[in-house]
Design an enzyme around this catalytic site. Structure first.
Site, PDB file in Angstrom:
ATOM      1  N   CYS A  48       0.848  -1.202   0.000  1.00  0.00           N
ATOM      2  CA  CYS A  48       0.000   0.000   0.000  1.00  0.00           C
ATOM      3  C   CYS A  48       0.878   1.244   0.000  1.00  0.00           C
ATOM      4  O   CYS A  48       2.062   1.197   0.320  1.00  0.00           O
ATOM      5  CB  CYS A  48      -0.889  -0.003   1.230  1.00  0.00           C
ATOM      6  SG  CYS A  48       0.060  -0.099   2.734  1.00  0.00           S
ATOM      7  N   ASP A 463      26.758  -7.034 -54.753  1.00  0.00           N
ATOM      8  CA  ASP A 463      27.798  -6.088 -55.097  1.00  0.00           C
ATOM      9  C   ASP A 463      29.108  -6.886 -55.116  1.00  0.00           C
ATOM     10  O   ASP A 463      29.228  -7.883 -54.413  1.00  0.00           O
ATOM     11  CB  ASP A 463      27.839  -4.998 -54.021  1.00  0.00           C
ATOM     12  CG  ASP A 463      28.914  -3.972 -54.290  1.00  0.00           C
ATOM     13  OD1 ASP A 463      29.049  -3.568 -55.454  1.00  0.00           O
ATOM     14  OD2 ASP A 463      29.625  -3.594 -53.342  1.00  0.00           O
ATOM     15  N   ASP A 662      27.674  -3.331 -49.056  1.00  0.00           N
ATOM     16  CA  ASP A 662      28.447  -3.037 -47.846  1.00  0.00           C
ATOM     17  C   ASP A 662      27.755  -2.005 -46.958  1.00  0.00           C
ATOM     18  O   ASP A 662      28.261  -1.636 -45.920  1.00  0.00           O
ATOM     19  CB  ASP A 662      29.857  -2.567 -48.204  1.00  0.00           C
ATOM     20  CG  ASP A 662      29.845  -1.334 -49.082  1.00  0.00           C
ATOM     21  OD1 ASP A 662      28.775  -0.713 -49.196  1.00  0.00           O
ATOM     22  OD2 ASP A 662      30.895  -0.994 -49.655  1.00  0.00           O
ATOM     23  N   ASP A 666      26.052   1.460 -51.296  1.00  0.00           N
ATOM     24  CA  ASP A 666      24.953   0.724 -51.923  1.00  0.00           C
ATOM     25  C   ASP A 666      23.614   1.072 -51.300  1.00  0.00           C
ATOM     26  O   ASP A 666      22.604   0.439 -51.602  1.00  0.00           O
ATOM     27  CB  ASP A 666      25.196  -0.790 -51.778  1.00  0.00           C
ATOM     28  CG  ASP A 666      26.446  -1.237 -52.513  1.00  0.00           C
ATOM     29  OD1 ASP A 666      26.700  -0.692 -53.590  1.00  0.00           O
ATOM     30  OD2 ASP A 666      27.147  -2.107 -51.993  1.00  0.00           O
TER      31      ASP A 666
END
Lengths: 777, 121
Positions: A48, A463, A662, A666
């Protein structure tokens, strides 16, 4: 030849706006950290608001305590003052409460969670045992004697006692169902508790009416269902307990990740080595790590040489050599030598913390396949309630005698058998295990949508530099075409590339460093995107780049094109270097192909994925690399912006495209692809923004990611199918659809067992994913 | 029998009204700021919160419900998901939102709540 030099090293922008938003989250102070003379304690037994003053008062009386402020909401108290936690805990205990201090480093939170879950599990089992200890004898009595009705005054008394016993079971073992149902009802919502409370409540109430007022019932309808009430409560508690256990296993991957973080670190302060809690390590601390110990925070090696096992983060089995200046990552294991590193990232900023955070969020996200189940879940419980009413009405109107008993049984069974949880759990449990499994394999999946899309990838764009190849090119040839010496050419070329972080530029500057050539001051510098660079050094006009650059600047190269092409045919990248309007040299750089690129690409192709290579490099080099790794479709001399168009073109052909790069230059193509894969090292900030991040460089990660996604999606489909079929078949059978033909009506007890175990089945099926192994052959 | 059927149909109408049509009163953001939203006994308390439009807002949650269902909090339209540890206050920062209703729920959608964003769009 495209020369993508001097691109700013920027993080990848957020992908397609579909990324899982990471909420700003605070676990408001607390939990137990002792820092700057502050201690936070967790309080137990404060029920409480008046407890607050009592606890604060007790703590303030401890000598040295300056202030004590309790947060009643989360039962924590923040104490200021140079006092040991033990003294504070004793003070709280004297005041009549329990207190504990724990470190706020995620590990303890996990331990606390497990502790709480275990307590809940034991309570559920206890509730189950109590309910079944009444339910099983009652059911056995019913089965053996076939007598569960109220016909005599003695039976009334006996069944009244049984009814009251059942009520006590409902209160003791099933209180949470009734409280939840009532609170939910007041909130105008309905959940599983609503169904259980209504089902068991109806059975009990009907039975009590039979016991108390048998005269108002036809004699054939004076049947009691106390055993059903007790059995259902017992079985559902058992189901919840089993589900809790099974759920615990679904988060094993995240537990393992969290468990990687050590609790203490040995720091060197004022010339002395001391062990301190991990949360007290600050940036700039020098941390000592001995052989066999875990790296505590991220940092840079300043002393020593060792090999570190990073497999737990990257999946890479071979230990990585570390020496002066190399980065070390928290959670990895120092294998051989002793070293000292300087802490660069601590607490929530370490790569491990980022990974844990990301995996947690991904585990909580849902793939689109779960949306139908979500919509159904929204309306499920009220619809079942309506079906229960309709079923009861149908029995009352058209059923045989005792139609009232049949109506009650069918309504109860409909309410009990329906299982919204199986539907609700079907998707998230599989995602939880699948995302965790992927993380163990070094594949970080950003969210459920990425997981689902990855399972459908039909074309993978790779890539070349840094993806198929190591991305660490070396200068292999300098073909002189003028009177300049090789060293002069290399010195000039390295000087103008000194500001670039592009791998080709780094190869040239590294080569100059090896030859101990001093770099010269660059007077003017200009990047020509997709062509190369032009610069002025010590009054000399320099051009360095591809064929296009030379042609556009009217440099005569015709006599040397063959030489350049023959270098390119050997998978080397030739670059033209011109001084004062005259070609001075061709510098060739070669980037070795990663050891397992060929096998990984074959694996993708064997799985029916169309593999396409894009590169800014010249055609001959691209062709040579593509041939070596077994790619037949490749595009050379592609500008960064054209990579996006290539991805789009594949999408126009109907392909679901994965793009792997990478994560730096990109970025637009990664964002355009259906799934962007970034190759990281576990420390990249970019891991936060790609759809999927491969923590190790190997392209096997791509095939792993697709395989895990496929397995997870398949698991989700099994779960959804099972949950749909279960509810679609179970509810009509419970309503009594088989009765007209076969004369059978399902017992509410069978419904309770089916309901309880439907959720467990879903979670257990999701757990099967834990044993999934991506096939690398 | 007619009366029973009518009572049954009335019960169905009541279910539809109570669970789907009735619009419960919303708590204000200020009220929630003083007292975290409690996740207990199968519900969020309060479950309906009004938030002003075009302003960032913070909602606090505290889970006292041991059921693992209550552990995950999801705001599907906002792409937010958060794990709620037992007995700890967790703050969720909401971005500035356009007027409308945004639901939040547990992983299985059994615990449900709604933010109503009010104001000029």
């Amino acid at each position: 030849m495209t020369h993508e030099l001097n691109l700013p090293n920027q993080p990848v922008p957020s992908q397609k706006g579909t990324g899982h938003h990471e909420p700003e989250r605070h676990e408001t102070e607390h939990k137990a950290q002792q820092q700057n003379n502050q201690t936070t304690l967790m309080i137990e037994g404060a029920g409480c608001v008046s407890c607050v003053g009592k606890i604060e008062g007790a703590l303030k009386q401890v000598p040295g305590v300056q202030s004590a402020n309790m947060n009643f909401a989360d039962r924590t108290v923040l104490v200021e003052g140079a006092v040991s936690p033990d003294q504070l805990i004793q003070a709280v205990q004297k005041a009549g409460y329990q207190a504990k201090a724990s470190a706020n480093n995620g590990v303890d939170t996990l331990e606390e969670k497990e502790e709480e879950d275990f307590k809940y599990y034991k309570r559920l089992l206890r509730d189950m045992a109590i309910a079944l200890s009444l339910g099983i004898p009652l059911m056995a009595y019913g089965l053996i004697t076939g007598e569960m009705s109220v016909n005599t005054p003695t039976e009334r008394v006996v069944w009244l006692i049984v009814g009251l016993l059942t009520l006590s079971v409902m209160i003791f073992s099933g209180k949470h169902f009734y409280t939840g149902a009532w609170k939910s009802f007041k909130n105008h919502s309905a959940n599983m508790d609503t169904l259980i409370a209504l089902g068991t409540g109806t059975a009990w109430l009907y039975s009590m009416v039979v016991v108390l007022f048998p005269e108002i019932m036809p004699s054939v309808a004076r049947h009691v269902y106390f055993e059903a009430t007790a059995m259902i409560i017992g079985l559902i508690n058992l189901g919840l307990a089993l589900e809790l256990k099974a759920r615990g296993r679904t988060s094993e991957a995240i537990k393992r990740l969290i468990g990687l973080q050590p609790k203490t670190a040995r720091v060197v302060r004022n010339g002395q080595e001391i062990d301190i809690p991990i949360e007290d390590v600050v940036i700039g601390d020098n941390v000592r790590v001995r052989p066999g110990e875990k790296i505590s925070v991220d940092g840079v090696v300043i002393e020593g040489h060792t090999a570190i096992d990073e497999s737990m983060l990257t999946g890479e089995p071979i230990p990585v050599e570390k020496q002066l200046g190399d980065e070390v990552i928290a959670g990895t294991i120092n294998k051989t030598g002793s070293l000292i590193f300087e802490a660069t990232r601590v607490g929530k900023d370490t790569a491990l913390a980022h990974i844990i955070n990301m995996v947690k969020h991904a585990q909580n996200s849902k793939p689109p396949i779960g949306r139908l189940a979500d919509v159904i879940s929204t309306y499920f419980v009220p619809v079942i309630m309506i079906i229960a009413v309709l079923s009861a009405l149908a029995w009352l109107n058209f059923g045989p005698e005792p139609s009232l008993a049949f109506a009650i049984v069918s309504a109860t069974t409909v309410l009990i058998i329906a299982c919204p949880c199986a539907l609700g759990l079907a998707t998230p449990m599989s995602v939880m295990v699948g995302v965790g499994k992927a993380a163990e394999a070094g594949v970080l999946i950003r969210n459920g949508e990425a997981l689902q899309t990855a399972s459908k990838i039909t074309a993978m764009v790779l890539d070349k530099t840094g993806t198929i190849t190591l991305g660490e090119p070396k200068v292999t040839d300098i073909v002189l075409t003028s009177d300049e010496s090789k060293d002069t050419v290399l010195q000039l070329a390295a000087s103008l590339e000194s500001g670039s972080e592009h791998p080709l530029a780094l190869a040239i500057t590294e080569s100059a460093k090896e030859k101990q050539l001093d770099l010269l001051t660059v007077d003017t510098f200009n990047t020509i995107a997709g062509h190369g660079v032009e610069a002025t050094i010590t009054g000399k006009q320099l051009l360095f780049g591809n064929e296009k650059l030379m042609i556009s600047k009217h440099i005569e190269i015709a006599a040397f094109v063959d030489q350049a092409q023959s270098l390119a045919a050997e998978a080397k990248t030739p670059m033209y270097f011109a001084v004062d309007g005259k070609l001075s040299a061709i510098i060739a750089v070669a980037d070795p192909i990663k050891e397992d690129s060929i096998a990984a690409i074959q694996r993708l192709q064997a799985n029916g994925v169309r593999v396409v290579m894009l590169t800014g490099d010249n055609r001959n080099t691209a062709k040579a690399v593509a041939e070596k790794v077994g790619i037949t479709e490749f595009y050379a001399e592609v500008l960064p912006e054209d990579k996006t168009q290539k991805v789009q073109a594949l999408q126009m052909e109907g392909e679901i495209v994965g793009m792997t790069g990478d994560g730096i230059n990109d970025a637009p193509a990664l964002a355009m692809a259906n799934v962007g894969f970034a190759i990281g090292t576990g420390t990249d900030v970019a891991i936060e923004s790609a759809d999927i991040t491969l923590m190790r460089g190997s392209l096997h990660g791509l095939a792993d990611a697709i395989a895990i996604s496929k397995a997870t999606l398949s698991n989700i489909k099994q779960n959804l199918f099972g949950a749909f079929v279960y509810n679609a078949a179970g509810v009509p059978i419970a309503a009594g659809i088989l009765y007209p033909v076969f004369g059978v009506l399902m017992s509410p007890i069978i419904a309770g067992a089916a309901m309880a175990f439907s959720s467990v089945t879903v979670v257990s099926n999701a757990n099967r994913l834990r044993f999934f192994k991506a096939n690398k052959s | 029998m007619m009366i029973i059927n009518l009572l049954g149909l009335a019960l169905i109408a009541l279910i539809i009204w109570w669970f789907w049509i009735y619009q419960p009163k919303n708590e204000s953001l200020e009220a929630v700021q003083h007292q975290p939203i409690k996740v207990a006994n199968g519900v969020y308390q309060p479950a309906f919160v009004t938030v002003p439009a075009n302003q960032e807002a913070t909602l606090s949650f505290i889970r006292t419900d041991e059921s693992p269902c209550a552990e995950t909090l999801v705001f599907p339209e906002l792409n937010i998901s958060e794990t709620l540890p037992l007995n700890h206050v967790i703050e969720i920062k909401l971005p500035a939102l356009t007027p409308g209703s945004y639901t939040f729920h547990c992983q299985m959608q059994m615990y449900r709540g709604q933010i109503r964003v009010e104001g000029e769009s």
